[in-house]
Design a protein around this motif. Structure first.
Motif, PDB file in Angstrom:
ATOM      1  N   LYS A   9       0.781  -1.064  -0.057  1.00  0.00           N
ATOM      2  CA  LYS A   9      -0.002   0.016  -0.165  1.00  0.00           C
ATOM      3  C   LYS A   9       1.007   1.348  -0.052  1.00  0.00           C
ATOM      4  O   LYS A   9       1.859   1.263   0.589  1.00  0.00           O
ATOM      5  CB  LYS A   9      -0.791  -0.080   1.170  1.00  0.00           C
ATOM      6  CG  LYS A   9      -2.046  -1.241   1.253  1.00  0.00           C
ATOM      7  CD  LYS A   9      -2.765  -1.092   0.067  1.00  0.00           C
ATOM      8  CE  LYS A   9      -3.689  -2.247   0.122  1.00  0.00           C
ATOM      9  NZ  LYS A   9      -4.388  -2.280  -1.351  1.00  0.00           N
ATOM     10  N   ALA A  10       0.357   2.337  -0.622  1.00  0.00           N
ATOM     11  CA  ALA A  10       0.990   3.644  -0.683  1.00  0.00           C
ATOM     12  C   ALA A  10       0.766   4.171   0.480  1.00  0.00           C
ATOM     13  O   ALA A  10       0.315   3.823   1.578  1.00  0.00           O
ATOM     14  CB  ALA A  10       0.446   4.202  -1.987  1.00  0.00           C
ATOM     15  N   PHE A  11       1.227   5.522   0.616  1.00  0.00           N
ATOM     16  CA  PHE A  11       1.208   6.433   1.562  1.00  0.00           C
ATOM     17  C   PHE A  11      -0.137   6.598   2.460  1.00  0.00           C
ATOM     18  O   PHE A  11      -0.398   6.856   3.536  1.00  0.00           O
ATOM     19  CB  PHE A  11       1.782   7.740   1.525  1.00  0.00           C
ATOM     20  CG  PHE A  11       1.417   8.634   0.318  1.00  0.00           C
ATOM     21  CD1 PHE A  11       0.229   9.425   0.704  1.00  0.00           C
ATOM     22  CD2 PHE A  11       1.665   8.434  -1.044  1.00  0.00           C
ATOM     23  CE1 PHE A  11      -0.536   9.827  -0.571  1.00  0.00           C
ATOM     24  CE2 PHE A  11       1.000   9.107  -1.867  1.00  0.00           C
ATOM     25  CZ  PHE A  11       0.123   9.655  -1.903  1.00  0.00           C
ATOM     26  N   ASP A  12      -1.361   6.520   1.413  1.00  0.00           N
ATOM     27  CA  ASP A  12      -2.752   6.692   1.994  1.00  0.00           C
ATOM     28  C   ASP A  12      -3.333   5.334   2.649  1.00  0.00           C
ATOM     29  O   ASP A  12      -4.601   5.432   2.905  1.00  0.00           O
ATOM     30  CB  ASP A  12      -3.604   7.276   0.856  1.00  0.00           C
ATOM     31  CG  ASP A  12      -3.666   6.246  -0.394  1.00  0.00           C
ATOM     32  OD1 ASP A  12      -3.377   5.280  -0.249  1.00  0.00           O
ATOM     33  OD2 ASP A  12      -4.462   6.885  -1.123  1.00  0.00           O
ATOM     34  N   LYS A  13      -2.679   4.243   2.615  1.00  0.00           N
ATOM     35  CA  LYS A  13      -3.156   3.118   3.137  1.00  0.00           C
ATOM     36  C   LYS A  13      -4.307   2.602   2.292  1.00  0.00           C
ATOM     37  O   LYS A  13      -4.633   1.392   2.614  1.00  0.00           O
ATOM     38  CB  LYS A  13      -3.414   3.090   4.524  1.00  0.00           C
ATOM     39  CG  LYS A  13      -2.327   3.755   5.487  1.00  0.00           C
ATOM     40  CD  LYS A  13      -1.348   2.700   5.531  1.00  0.00           C
ATOM     41  CE  LYS A  13      -0.240   3.314   6.867  1.00  0.00           C
ATOM     42  NZ  LYS A  13       1.082   3.305   6.553  1.00  0.00           N
ATOM     43  N   LYS A  14      -4.662   3.198   1.367  1.00  0.00           N
ATOM     44  CA  LYS A  14      -5.853   2.676   0.332  1.00  0.00           C
ATOM     45  C   LYS A  14      -5.265   2.187  -1.057  1.00  0.00           C
ATOM     46  O   LYS A  14      -5.595   1.070  -1.531  1.00  0.00           O
ATOM     47  CB  LYS A  14      -6.870   3.558   0.146  1.00  0.00           C
ATOM     48  CG  LYS A  14      -7.378   4.018   1.383  1.00  0.00           C
ATOM     49  CD  LYS A  14      -8.567   5.114   1.135  1.00  0.00           C
ATOM     50  CE  LYS A  14      -9.017   5.790   2.464  1.00  0.00           C
ATOM     51  NZ  LYS A  14      -9.872   6.979   2.189  1.00  0.00           N
ATOM     52  N   VAL A  17       0.867   0.360  -4.282  1.00  0.00           N
ATOM     53  CA  VAL A  17       2.010   0.969  -4.887  1.00  0.00           C
ATOM     54  C   VAL A  17       1.933   1.115  -6.607  1.00  0.00           C
ATOM     55  O   VAL A  17       1.991   1.973  -7.195  1.00  0.00           O
ATOM     56  CB  VAL A  17       3.215   0.590  -4.605  1.00  0.00           C
ATOM     57  CG1 VAL A  17       4.622   1.110  -5.166  1.00  0.00           C
ATOM     58  CG2 VAL A  17       3.544   0.554  -3.158  1.00  0.00           C
ATOM     59  N   LEU A  18       1.547  -0.283  -7.081  1.00  0.00           N
ATOM     60  CA  LEU A  18       1.286  -0.230  -8.464  1.00  0.00           C
ATOM     61  C   LEU A  18       0.091   0.688  -8.902  1.00  0.00           C
ATOM     62  O   LEU A  18       0.369   1.333 -10.137  1.00  0.00           O
ATOM     63  CB  LEU A  18       0.864  -1.989  -8.799  1.00  0.00           C
ATOM     64  CG  LEU A  18       0.680  -2.078 -10.348  1.00  0.00           C
ATOM     65  CD1 LEU A  18       2.068  -1.999 -11.045  1.00  0.00           C
ATOM     66  CD2 LEU A  18       0.026  -3.531 -10.491  1.00  0.00           C
ATOM     67  N   GLN A  19      -0.972   1.022  -8.327  1.00  0.00           N
ATOM     68  CA  GLN A  19      -1.900   1.694  -8.808  1.00  0.00           C
ATOM     69  C   GLN A  19      -1.477   3.269  -8.778  1.00  0.00           C
ATOM     70  O   GLN A  19      -1.588   3.943  -9.711  1.00  0.00           O
ATOM     71  CB  GLN A  19      -3.136   1.812  -7.701  1.00  0.00           C
ATOM     72  CG  GLN A  19      -4.117   0.517  -8.142  1.00  0.00           C
ATOM     73  CD  GLN A  19      -5.038   0.328  -6.851  1.00  0.00           C
ATOM     74  OE1 GLN A  19      -4.784   0.828  -5.782  1.00  0.00           O
ATOM     75  NE2 GLN A  19      -6.243  -0.380  -7.197  1.00  0.00           N
ATOM     76  N   TYR A  20      -0.742   3.419  -7.779  1.00  0.00           N
ATOM     77  CA  TYR A  20      -0.136   4.698  -7.736  1.00  0.00           C
ATOM     78  C   TYR A  20       0.910   5.198  -9.005  1.00  0.00           C
ATOM     79  O   TYR A  20       0.897   6.313  -9.527  1.00  0.00           O
ATOM     80  CB  TYR A  20       0.709   4.996  -6.577  1.00  0.00           C
ATOM     81  CG  TYR A  20       1.549   6.396  -6.406  1.00  0.00           C
ATOM     82  CD1 TYR A  20       0.648   7.576  -6.189  1.00  0.00           C
ATOM     83  CD2 TYR A  20       2.721   6.375  -6.403  1.00  0.00           C
ATOM     84  CE1 TYR A  20       1.357   8.729  -5.948  1.00  0.00           C
ATOM     85  CE2 TYR A  20       3.618   7.567  -6.195  1.00  0.00           C
ATOM     86  CZ  TYR A  20       2.892   8.756  -5.884  1.00  0.00           C
ATOM     87  OH  TYR A  20       3.285  10.112  -5.852  1.00  0.00           O
ATOM     88  N   LEU A  21       1.758   3.993  -9.192  1.00  0.00           N
ATOM     89  CA  LEU A  21       2.594   4.135 -10.453  1.00  0.00           C
ATOM     90  C   LEU A  21       1.793   4.395 -11.745  1.00  0.00           C
ATOM     91  O   LEU A  21       2.341   5.143 -12.509  1.00  0.00           O
ATOM     92  CB  LEU A  21       3.559   2.810 -10.543  1.00  0.00           C
ATOM     93  CG  LEU A  21       4.774   2.690  -9.388  1.00  0.00           C
ATOM     94  CD1 LEU A  21       5.345   1.459  -9.528  1.00  0.00           C
ATOM     95  CD2 LEU A  21       5.698   3.840  -9.480  1.00  0.00           C
TER      96      LEU A  21
END
Length: 121
Positions: A9-14, A17-21
């Motif tokens: 999970k990225a920084f927002d916990k939702k 990391v893949l979705q963020y990239l």
């Protein structure tokens, strides 16, 4: 590796990391998302490069062997000529260089410079 990026999970916990990239790629350059279409050609290109390098190395080895054989033949020829004149190869080489003194030949009086390079290493 992509599965781990999807699980983390990225920084927002939702968001993963893949979705963020993917979001970053869409914002900056959407053509990068199509990279999977280029993957087959990357593997082929790597193979071609390796094949080419392998062929080049084989050719270089063959050419070095030819140079070694030439150096050996020239050394044999110079040794015969020096023997006929009853002098060393170093003296013969110095004589052929218009009488200049070739002091670096003193340790290899019976070898040509090419033979020293290839065989005395």
């Amino acid at each position: 590796a992509l599965l781990k990026l999807d699980e983390a999970k990225a920084f927002d916990k939702k968001t993963s990391v893949l979705q963020y990239l993917v979001k970053l790629l869409k914002q900056n350059d959407e053509s990068l998302i199509q990279f999977k279409e280029e993957l087959p050609t990357v593997a082929e290109a790597g193979s071609v490069m390796l094949d080419s390098l392998s062929a080049d190395m084989k050719q270089m080895k063959e050419e070095v062997e030819k140079v070694k054989k030439t150096a050996e033949k020239e050394g044999n020829r110079l040794r015969r000529e020096a023997k006929e004149k009853n002098i060393t190869v170093a003296e013969l080489i110095a004589e052929k260089a218009d009488g200049s003194n070739n002091n670096d030949q003193t340790d290899y009086k019976d070898k040509t410079p090419m033979e020293v390079f290839f065989f005395e290493r």
